[in-house]
Motif scaffolding. Structure first.
Motif, PDB file in Angstrom:
ATOM      1  N   LEU A 316       0.821  -1.207   0.000  1.00 57.64           N
ATOM      2  CA  LEU A 316       0.000   0.000   0.000  1.00 57.64           C
ATOM      3  C   LEU A 316       0.857   1.260   0.000  1.00 57.64           C
ATOM      4  O   LEU A 316       0.566   2.213  -0.735  1.00 57.64           O
ATOM      5  N   SER A 317       1.912   1.291   0.799  1.00 55.50           N
ATOM      6  CA  SER A 317       2.752   2.489   0.874  1.00 55.50           C
ATOM      7  C   SER A 317       3.390   2.799  -0.472  1.00 55.50           C
ATOM      8  O   SER A 317       3.430   3.959  -0.899  1.00 55.50           O
ATOM      9  N   ARG A 318       3.870   1.762  -1.145  1.00 50.96           N
ATOM     10  CA  ARG A 318       4.504   1.984  -2.447  1.00 50.96           C
ATOM     11  C   ARG A 318       3.483   2.429  -3.490  1.00 50.96           C
ATOM     12  O   ARG A 318       3.761   3.337  -4.289  1.00 50.96           O
ATOM     13  N   ALA A 319       2.291   1.809  -3.478  1.00 48.54           N
ATOM     14  CA  ALA A 319       1.259   2.168  -4.456  1.00 48.54           C
ATOM     15  C   ALA A 319       0.815   3.620  -4.268  1.00 48.54           C
ATOM     16  O   ALA A 319       0.632   4.354  -5.246  1.00 48.54           O
ATOM     17  N   ASP A 329       5.326  12.309   4.687  1.00 49.30           N
ATOM     18  CA  ASP A 329       5.404  11.797   6.051  1.00 49.30           C
ATOM     19  C   ASP A 329       4.378  10.687   6.277  1.00 49.30           C
ATOM     20  O   ASP A 329       4.669   9.692   6.942  1.00 49.30           O
ATOM     21  N   LEU A 330       3.173  10.851   5.738  1.00 46.98           N
ATOM     22  CA  LEU A 330       2.151   9.822   5.897  1.00 46.98           C
ATOM     23  C   LEU A 330       2.555   8.537   5.166  1.00 46.98           C
ATOM     24  O   LEU A 330       2.350   7.428   5.687  1.00 46.98           O
ATOM     25  N   ILE A 331       3.133   8.672   3.987  1.00 45.77           N
ATOM     26  CA  ILE A 331       3.613   7.487   3.258  1.00 45.77           C
ATOM     27  C   ILE A 331       4.660   6.750   4.089  1.00 45.77           C
ATOM     28  O   ILE A 331       4.651   5.514   4.188  1.00 45.77           O
ATOM     29  N   GLY A 341       3.986  -4.297  11.491  1.00 46.34           N
ATOM     30  CA  GLY A 341       2.721  -4.952  11.804  1.00 46.34           C
ATOM     31  C   GLY A 341       1.813  -4.126  12.694  1.00 46.34           C
ATOM     32  O   GLY A 341       0.852  -4.647  13.245  1.00 46.34           O
ATOM     33  N   ALA A 342       2.123  -2.853  12.859  1.00 47.08           N
ATOM     34  CA  ALA A 342       1.306  -1.960  13.687  1.00 47.08           C
ATOM     35  C   ALA A 342       0.767  -0.819  12.830  1.00 47.08           C
ATOM     36  O   ALA A 342       0.860   0.356  13.205  1.00 47.08           O
ATOM     37  N   LEU A 343       0.184  -1.155  11.695  1.00 46.06           N
ATOM     38  CA  LEU A 343      -0.267  -0.142  10.746  1.00 46.06           C
ATOM     39  C   LEU A 343      -1.326   0.762  11.370  1.00 46.06           C
ATOM     40  O   LEU A 343      -1.285   1.988  11.174  1.00 46.06           O
ATOM     41  N   ASP A 344      -2.261   0.189  12.137  1.00 44.90           N
ATOM     42  CA  ASP A 344      -3.326   0.998  12.715  1.00 44.90           C
ATOM     43  C   ASP A 344      -2.769   2.038  13.685  1.00 44.90           C
ATOM     44  O   ASP A 344      -3.215   3.187  13.714  1.00 44.90           O
ATOM     45  N   THR A 345      -1.780   1.666  14.485  1.00 45.81           N
ATOM     46  CA  THR A 345      -1.189   2.598  15.452  1.00 45.81           C
ATOM     47  C   THR A 345      -0.531   3.778  14.746  1.00 45.81           C
ATOM     48  O   THR A 345      -0.722   4.944  15.132  1.00 45.81           O
ATOM     49  N   PHE A 346       0.256   3.501  13.708  1.00 44.61           N
ATOM     50  CA  PHE A 346       0.935   4.570  12.980  1.00 44.61           C
ATOM     51  C   PHE A 346      -0.077   5.480  12.280  1.00 44.61           C
ATOM     52  O   PHE A 346       0.092   6.706  12.249  1.00 44.61           O
ATOM     53  N   LEU A 347      -1.139   4.891  11.709  1.00 36.89           N
ATOM     54  CA  LEU A 347      -2.131   5.685  11.000  1.00 36.89           C
ATOM     55  C   LEU A 347      -2.887   6.610  11.946  1.00 36.89           C
ATOM     56  O   LEU A 347      -3.071   7.800  11.652  1.00 36.89           O
ATOM     57  N   TYR A 354      -1.865  15.376  12.111  1.00 37.98           N
ATOM     58  CA  TYR A 354      -2.295  16.171  10.964  1.00 37.98           C
ATOM     59  C   TYR A 354      -3.492  17.056  11.314  1.00 37.98           C
ATOM     60  O   TYR A 354      -3.575  18.206  10.875  1.00 37.98           O
ATOM     61  N   GLU A 355      -4.431  16.520  12.079  1.00 36.28           N
ATOM     62  CA  GLU A 355      -5.598  17.319  12.452  1.00 36.28           C
ATOM     63  C   GLU A 355      -5.196  18.490  13.331  1.00 36.28           C
ATOM     64  O   GLU A 355      -5.739  19.594  13.189  1.00 36.28           O
ATOM     65  N   ARG A 356      -4.258  18.269  14.241  1.00 30.29           N
ATOM     66  CA  ARG A 356      -3.782  19.378  15.080  1.00 30.29           C
ATOM     67  C   ARG A 356      -3.104  20.443  14.230  1.00 30.29           C
ATOM     68  O   ARG A 356      -3.332  21.646  14.417  1.00 30.29           O
ATOM     69  N   MET A 357      -2.274  20.012  13.292  1.00 31.21           N
ATOM     70  CA  MET A 357      -1.565  20.956  12.433  1.00 31.21           C
ATOM     71  C   MET A 357      -2.548  21.758  11.576  1.00 31.21           C
ATOM     72  O   MET A 357      -2.439  22.986  11.467  1.00 31.21           O
ATOM     73  N   ALA A 358      -3.506  21.053  10.953  1.00 39.12           N
ATOM     74  CA  ALA A 358      -4.463  21.734  10.079  1.00 39.12           C
ATOM     75  C   ALA A 358      -5.340  22.686  10.870  1.00 39.12           C
ATOM     76  O   ALA A 358      -5.601  23.819  10.434  1.00 39.12           O
TER      77      ALA A 358
END
Length: 400
Positions: A316-319, A329-331, A341-347, A354-358
Motif C-alpha cells: 500500500l505504501s509503495r502504491a 510523512d504519511l507514506i 505490523g502496527a499499521l493501525d497505530t501509525f495511521l 495532521y488534524e492538530r496541524m491543520a
C-alpha cells in the motif's frame, strides 16, 4: 416479507401495566408477533405511516449517526443483546428519522438478519464505514469495541467540523456587514450627492465619478450579486467534479487554506483506514471504505489507481507513493506500519498530528481574516467619504 411500516401499539406487559410505543413491522399481525416476542400482549395496533420509503428516509445527518453509534456501543459493551439494545435506543429516541432508522434495524435483526446486512440494505444509506466496522466487529466477535472505536472517530470529526464552523462565523458576518454597508451608501447616501453634482456645471473629480458609478451599479444589481456568487460557486463545484485533478492542483496552490485542507483529507483517510484495520478488516477492503472519507476528488482518483496496484500485490505504501497524492510523512508512516505490523497505530497517530496541524493553521488564518475584513470595511467607508468630500470641495473651488 413486505416492506416494514411503522405501527403504534397499546399493549399490556408482563406485570399488568400498560405500554405504548411504536414498532416497525410488515403487517399488524407481524407487529403483534414482535411484541409477543418481547413479552407484551398487544391490545391495539394501528399504522401511523410508511418508513421504508427511501425518498422519505433520506441520508441521516452525521450527528445522528455519531449518537447512534456511541449509544449502541455503550449498550453492547454492557452485554445487552443487539435486538434489545436497538429496542432500548428506539424507545428513548425523540428524533423521528433516527427513531425510524433504529426501528427498521430492529425489525430486520429480529427477522434473522445481521446488523451489518440490515445497515447495508437500509434506505437511510448509512455511511460505508459504519457498515464495514459493524461487519468487522461481527466477524471478530468484538462488535462493541469496533463500534466504540468508530464512535471516537465520528466524535473527533464532529468536533473538528464544529470548531471550524464556529471560527468561520465571524468572518462571514463581517463580509455580510461590508456588503450591507456598501448597499446602504449606494441607496441612501450617494443619491443625495449625485443630485448636487447633476445640478452643477462642474465636472466632479475622477475618484468621485468612480464612487458614483459604483453606487449606480450596486443600485441596479445589488439583488443579483449574491445570486451570481451562488451560481459561480455552483459552477466552480461542478467544474471541480468534472476535472478533479486540475481542481486538486489549484486547491493546493491557495496559501494556508490549500495545505491545511490537504492535511485534513490525509488525516481523514489515515484515521478511517486505521480504525478499520484495527477492527480486523484486510487492508484492501479497508482502503476502499477509507477512500470515501476523502473530500478531494483528485486524491480519491489517485487512491483508486493505487488500489488497483495493491490488488496486484504491491504494498500500500509503495502504491500510494507512486501516485504522489499524500504527504511524504504519511507514506513513511504507512511503510513503517507495514514493516512492524502496527499499521493501525501509525495511521491513528499520524491522523491526530495532521488534524492538530491543520486546525492550528486554519485557526491562525481565520484569526487574521477578521482584522483584514475590518480594515477593508473601514477603507470602503473612508474611501466613499473622501471621494464625496473631494467632489464637494471641487464645487466650492468652482464657486469661489
Amino acid at each position: 416479507m413486505s416492506e416494514p411500516r411503522l405501527w403504534r401499539y397499546l399493549a399490556e406487559n408482563a406485570s399488568g401495566g400498560v405500554e405504548r410505543g411504536d414498532i416497525l413491522a410488515g403487517s399488524s399481525s407481524h407487529a403483534t408477533q414482535l411484541l409477543a416476542a418481547r413479552g407484551v400482549v398487544a391490545v391495539e395496533v394501528r399504522e401511523v405511516g410508511l418508513s421504508g420509503n427511501p425518498a422519505r428516509s433520506g441520508r441521516l445527518p452525521s450527528a445522528h449517526i455519531a449518537d447512534f453509534t456511541e449509544d449502541l456501543a455503550e449498550l453492547l459493551g454492557a452485554a445487552v443483546s443487539i435486538h434489545d439494545a436497538l429496542a432500548s435506543l428506539a424507545e428513548g429516541e425523540t428524533r423521528r428519522r433516527l427513531r425510524e432508522f433504529i426501528l427498521r434495524l430492529e425489525a430486520r435483526v429480529r427477522g434473522g438478519h445481521s446488523l451489518s446486512e440490515s445497515l447495508k440494505s437500509d434506505p437511510a444509506n448509512p455511511p460505508r464505514i459504519l457498515i464495514a466496522m459493524t461487519a468487522a466487529g461481527e466477524e471478530s466477535g468484538q462488535l462493541a469495541a469496533s463500534l466504540n472505536d468508530l464512535a471516537v472517530r465520528l466524535r473527533a470529526e464532529q468536533t473538528l467540523k464544529r470548531d471550524l464552523a464556529g471560527q468561520l462565523a465571524y468572518p462571514a458576518v463581517l463580509v455580510c456587514l461590508i456588503y450591507l454597508t456598501l448597499v446602504f451608501l449606494a441607496f441612501i447616501v450617494l443619491p443625495q450627492f449625485e443630485i448636487v453634482f447633476a445640478d452643477s456645471a462642474v465636472e466632479p473629480p475622477a475618484e468621485t465619478r468612480f464612487v458614483i458609478a459604483v453606487g449606480a451599479f450596486l443600485r441596479s444589481y445589488a439583488v443579483w450579486i449574491p445570486v451570481g456568487l451562488v451560481g459561480l460557486a455552483w459552477l466552480s463545484r461542478a467544474a471541480m467534479a468534472r476535472f478533479p485533478l486540475v481542481a486538486t492542483r489549484i486547491r493546493r496552490t491557495v496559501p494556508i487554506i490549500g495545505p491545511a485542507m490537504w492535511k485534513l483529507d490525509a488525516a481523514a483517510f489515515a484515521r478511517t483506514l486505521g480504525v478499520l484495520v484495527k477492527a480486523g478488516l484486510p487492508v484492501n477492503r479497508a482502503e476502499q471504505v477509507a477512500r470515501g472519507a476523502v473530500g478531494d476528488a483528485g486524491m480519491r482518483d489517485g487512491m483508486s489507481r493505487a488500489a488497483d496496484r495493491v490488488r496486484g500485490g504491491t504494498a500500500l505504501s509503495r502504491a500510494l507513493d507512486e501516485q504522489n497524492i499524500l504527504p511524504r510523512d504519511l507514506i513513511r508512516q504507512i511503510r513503517l506500519g507495514e514493516e512492524t505490523g502496527a499499521l493501525d497505530t501509525f495511521l491513528l497517530r499520524t491522523a491526530d498530528r495532521y488534524e492538530r496541524m491543520a486546525r492550528s493553521r486554519l485557526t491562525r488564518a481565520l484569526e487574521l481574516l477578521g482584522p483584514v475584513l475590518i480594515v477593508i470595511l473601514g477603507a470602503c467607508v473612508a474611501g466613499v467619504i473622501a471621494a464625496v468630500m473631494s467632489g464637494v470641495l471641487s464645487l466650492n473651488d468652482a464657486v469661489f
